[in-house]
Design a protein around this motif. Sequence first.
Motif, PDB file in Angstrom:
ATOM      1  N   LYS A 148      50.452  59.357  63.116  1.00 28.64           N
ATOM      2  CA  LYS A 148      50.311  59.745  61.712  1.00 28.64           C
ATOM      3  C   LYS A 148      50.435  58.540  60.797  1.00 28.64           C
ATOM      4  N   ILE A 149      51.352  57.635  61.117  1.00 28.00           N
ATOM      5  CA  ILE A 149      51.558  56.441  60.296  1.00 28.00           C
ATOM      6  C   ILE A 149      50.293  55.590  60.286  1.00 28.00           C
ATOM      7  N   VAL A 150      49.665  55.439  61.440  1.00 30.13           N
ATOM      8  CA  VAL A 150      48.441  54.652  61.530  1.00 30.13           C
ATOM      9  C   VAL A 150      47.331  55.309  60.712  1.00 30.13           C
ATOM     10  N   ILE A 151      47.195  56.604  60.809  1.00 29.82           N
ATOM     11  CA  ILE A 151      46.145  57.312  60.065  1.00 29.82           C
ATOM     12  C   ILE A 151      46.395  57.232  58.562  1.00 29.82           C
ATOM     13  N   TYR A 152      47.624  57.506  58.127  1.00 29.48           N
ATOM     14  CA  TYR A 152      47.936  57.431  56.696  1.00 29.48           C
ATOM     15  C   TYR A 152      47.753  56.016  56.158  1.00 29.48           C
ATOM     16  N   THR A 153      48.171  55.032  56.925  1.00 34.04           N
ATOM     17  CA  THR A 153      48.015  53.643  56.502  1.00 34.04           C
ATOM     18  C   THR A 153      46.538  53.271  56.414  1.00 34.04           C
ATOM     19  N   ALA A 154      45.739  53.732  57.354  1.00 33.12           N
ATOM     20  CA  ALA A 154      44.301  53.445  57.319  1.00 33.12           C
ATOM     21  C   ALA A 154      43.648  54.085  56.097  1.00 33.12           C
ATOM     22  N   ILE A 155      44.043  55.295  55.762  1.00 33.44           N
ATOM     23  CA  ILE A 155      43.485  55.970  54.583  1.00 33.44           C
ATOM     24  C   ILE A 155      43.861  55.223  53.307  1.00 33.44           C
ATOM     25  N   ILE A 156      45.119  54.838  53.186  1.00 36.39           N
ATOM     26  CA  ILE A 156      45.564  54.097  51.995  1.00 36.39           C
ATOM     27  C   ILE A 156      44.877  52.740  51.917  1.00 36.39           C
ATOM     28  N   ALA A 157      44.734  52.050  53.046  1.00 32.65           N
ATOM     29  CA  ALA A 157      44.067  50.743  53.063  1.00 32.65           C
ATOM     30  C   ALA A 157      42.595  50.886  52.673  1.00 32.65           C
ATOM     31  N   PHE A 158      41.941  51.958  53.129  1.00 30.57           N
ATOM     32  CA  PHE A 158      40.550  52.180  52.772  1.00 30.57           C
ATOM     33  C   PHE A 158      40.401  52.444  51.271  1.00 30.57           C
ATOM     34  N   ILE A 159      41.293  53.256  50.729  1.00 35.56           N
ATOM     35  CA  ILE A 159      41.253  53.547  49.292  1.00 35.56           C
ATOM     36  C   ILE A 159      41.509  52.277  48.480  1.00 35.56           C
ATOM     37  N   PHE A 160      42.520  51.500  48.876  1.00 30.33           N
ATOM     38  CA  PHE A 160      42.825  50.257  48.156  1.00 30.33           C
ATOM     39  C   PHE A 160      41.656  49.287  48.216  1.00 30.33           C
ATOM     40  N   THR A 161      41.063  49.126  49.396  1.00 30.50           N
ATOM     41  CA  THR A 161      39.936  48.202  49.546  1.00 30.50           C
ATOM     42  C   THR A 161      38.741  48.675  48.728  1.00 30.50           C
ATOM     43  N   SER A 162      38.488  49.971  48.715  1.00 32.63           N
ATOM     44  CA  SER A 162      37.359  50.511  47.954  1.00 32.63           C
ATOM     45  C   SER A 162      37.547  50.351  46.450  1.00 32.63           C
ATOM     46  N   LEU A 163      38.782  50.447  45.982  1.00 33.25           N
ATOM     47  CA  LEU A 163      39.057  50.327  44.547  1.00 33.25           C
ATOM     48  C   LEU A 163      39.314  48.888  44.089  1.00 33.25           C
ATOM     49  N   SER A 164      39.438  47.966  45.016  1.00 35.91           N
ATOM     50  CA  SER A 164      39.780  46.593  44.649  1.00 35.91           C
ATOM     51  C   SER A 164      38.769  45.921  43.712  1.00 35.91           C
ATOM     52  N   PRO A 165      37.462  46.205  43.784  1.00 35.71           N
ATOM     53  CA  PRO A 165      36.572  45.597  42.790  1.00 35.71           C
ATOM     54  C   PRO A 165      36.893  46.012  41.354  1.00 35.71           C
ATOM     55  N   LYS A 166      37.420  47.216  41.176  1.00 33.15           N
ATOM     56  CA  LYS A 166      37.807  47.662  39.829  1.00 33.15           C
ATOM     57  C   LYS A 166      39.154  47.078  39.417  1.00 33.15           C
ATOM     58  N   ILE A 167      40.010  46.783  40.393  1.00 35.48           N
ATOM     59  CA  ILE A 167      41.359  46.296  40.100  1.00 35.48           C
ATOM     60  C   ILE A 167      41.352  44.808  39.755  1.00 35.48           C
ATOM     61  N   PHE A 168      40.674  44.004  40.579  1.00 32.06           N
ATOM     62  CA  PHE A 168      40.678  42.549  40.403  1.00 32.06           C
ATOM     63  C   PHE A 168      39.531  42.123  39.509  1.00 32.06           C
ATOM     64  N   LEU A 169      39.840  41.376  38.453  1.00 28.26           N
ATOM     65  CA  LEU A 169      38.836  40.881  37.532  1.00 28.26           C
ATOM     66  C   LEU A 169      38.430  39.463  37.915  1.00 28.26           C
ATOM     67  N   VAL A 170      37.245  39.050  37.477  1.00 28.40           N
ATOM     68  CA  VAL A 170      36.780  37.681  37.696  1.00 28.40           C
ATOM     69  C   VAL A 170      37.074  36.891  36.423  1.00 28.40           C
ATOM     70  N   TYR A 171      37.683  35.739  36.600  1.00 21.85           N
ATOM     71  CA  TYR A 171      38.079  34.887  35.479  1.00 21.85           C
ATOM     72  C   TYR A 171      37.203  33.641  35.488  1.00 21.85           C
ATOM     73  N   ILE A 172      36.520  33.383  34.368  1.00 22.11           N
ATOM     74  CA  ILE A 172      35.689  32.189  34.232  1.00 22.11           C
ATOM     75  C   ILE A 172      36.230  31.388  33.050  1.00 22.11           C
ATOM     76  N   GLU A 173      36.620  30.162  33.344  1.00 21.19           N
ATOM     77  CA  GLU A 173      37.308  29.351  32.339  1.00 21.19           C
ATOM     78  C   GLU A 173      36.362  28.660  31.362  1.00 21.19           C
ATOM     79  N   LYS A 174      35.254  28.101  31.855  1.00 23.26           N
ATOM     80  CA  LYS A 174      34.334  27.403  30.958  1.00 23.26           C
ATOM     81  C   LYS A 174      32.893  27.772  31.272  1.00 23.26           C
ATOM     82  N   PRO A 175      31.987  27.524  30.323  1.00 23.10           N
ATOM     83  CA  PRO A 175      30.580  27.894  30.520  1.00 23.10           C
ATOM     84  C   PRO A 175      29.972  27.160  31.714  1.00 23.10           C
ATOM     85  N   MET A 176      29.035  27.830  32.362  1.00 25.85           N
ATOM     86  CA  MET A 176      28.335  27.243  33.499  1.00 25.85           C
ATOM     87  C   MET A 176      26.958  26.782  33.055  1.00 25.85           C
ATOM     88  N   ASN A 177      26.303  26.013  33.914  1.00 21.73           N
ATOM     89  CA  ASN A 177      24.976  25.484  33.583  1.00 21.73           C
ATOM     90  C   ASN A 177      23.957  26.591  33.380  1.00 21.73           C
TER      91      ASN A 177
END
Length: 112
Positions: free
Chosen positions: A3-32
């Motif tokens: 059960k621990i393995v299954i619950y952990t896998a479900i939570i890890a899948f949810i976290f990984t799937s939502l990570s693009p919304k959680i982590f922002l991209v930071y750009i310090e200066k203009p690019m070419n």
Amino acid sequence: MKKIVIYTAIIAFIFTSLSPKIFLVYIEKPMNNSEQTISFGGPIPFLKQKIQLSENTKDYPLEIKLQPLKETKTTFSFIPFLISFIISFILLFSVAGLFLRFMTKSENRDHK
């Protein structure tokens, strides 16, 4: 234990799937080039979007959020997603193991 393995896998899948919304991209200066391909996700980025950046230097530093997938061209990479899932699973499983180790009383412990 199963059960621990299954619950952990479900939570890890949810976290990984939502990570693009959680982590922002930071750009310090203009690019070419004002049109850039930005990677999202974590711990290893697995979504890529082409984004038009501002050419005005007063707008920087920028924090870029993931744009809605229907509005912009988004590329999904399966291997980085799988590696991110495995990393998240291992981290969460080790934390769960430590938590359960210290929170449950074991009958096999030798008390002196």
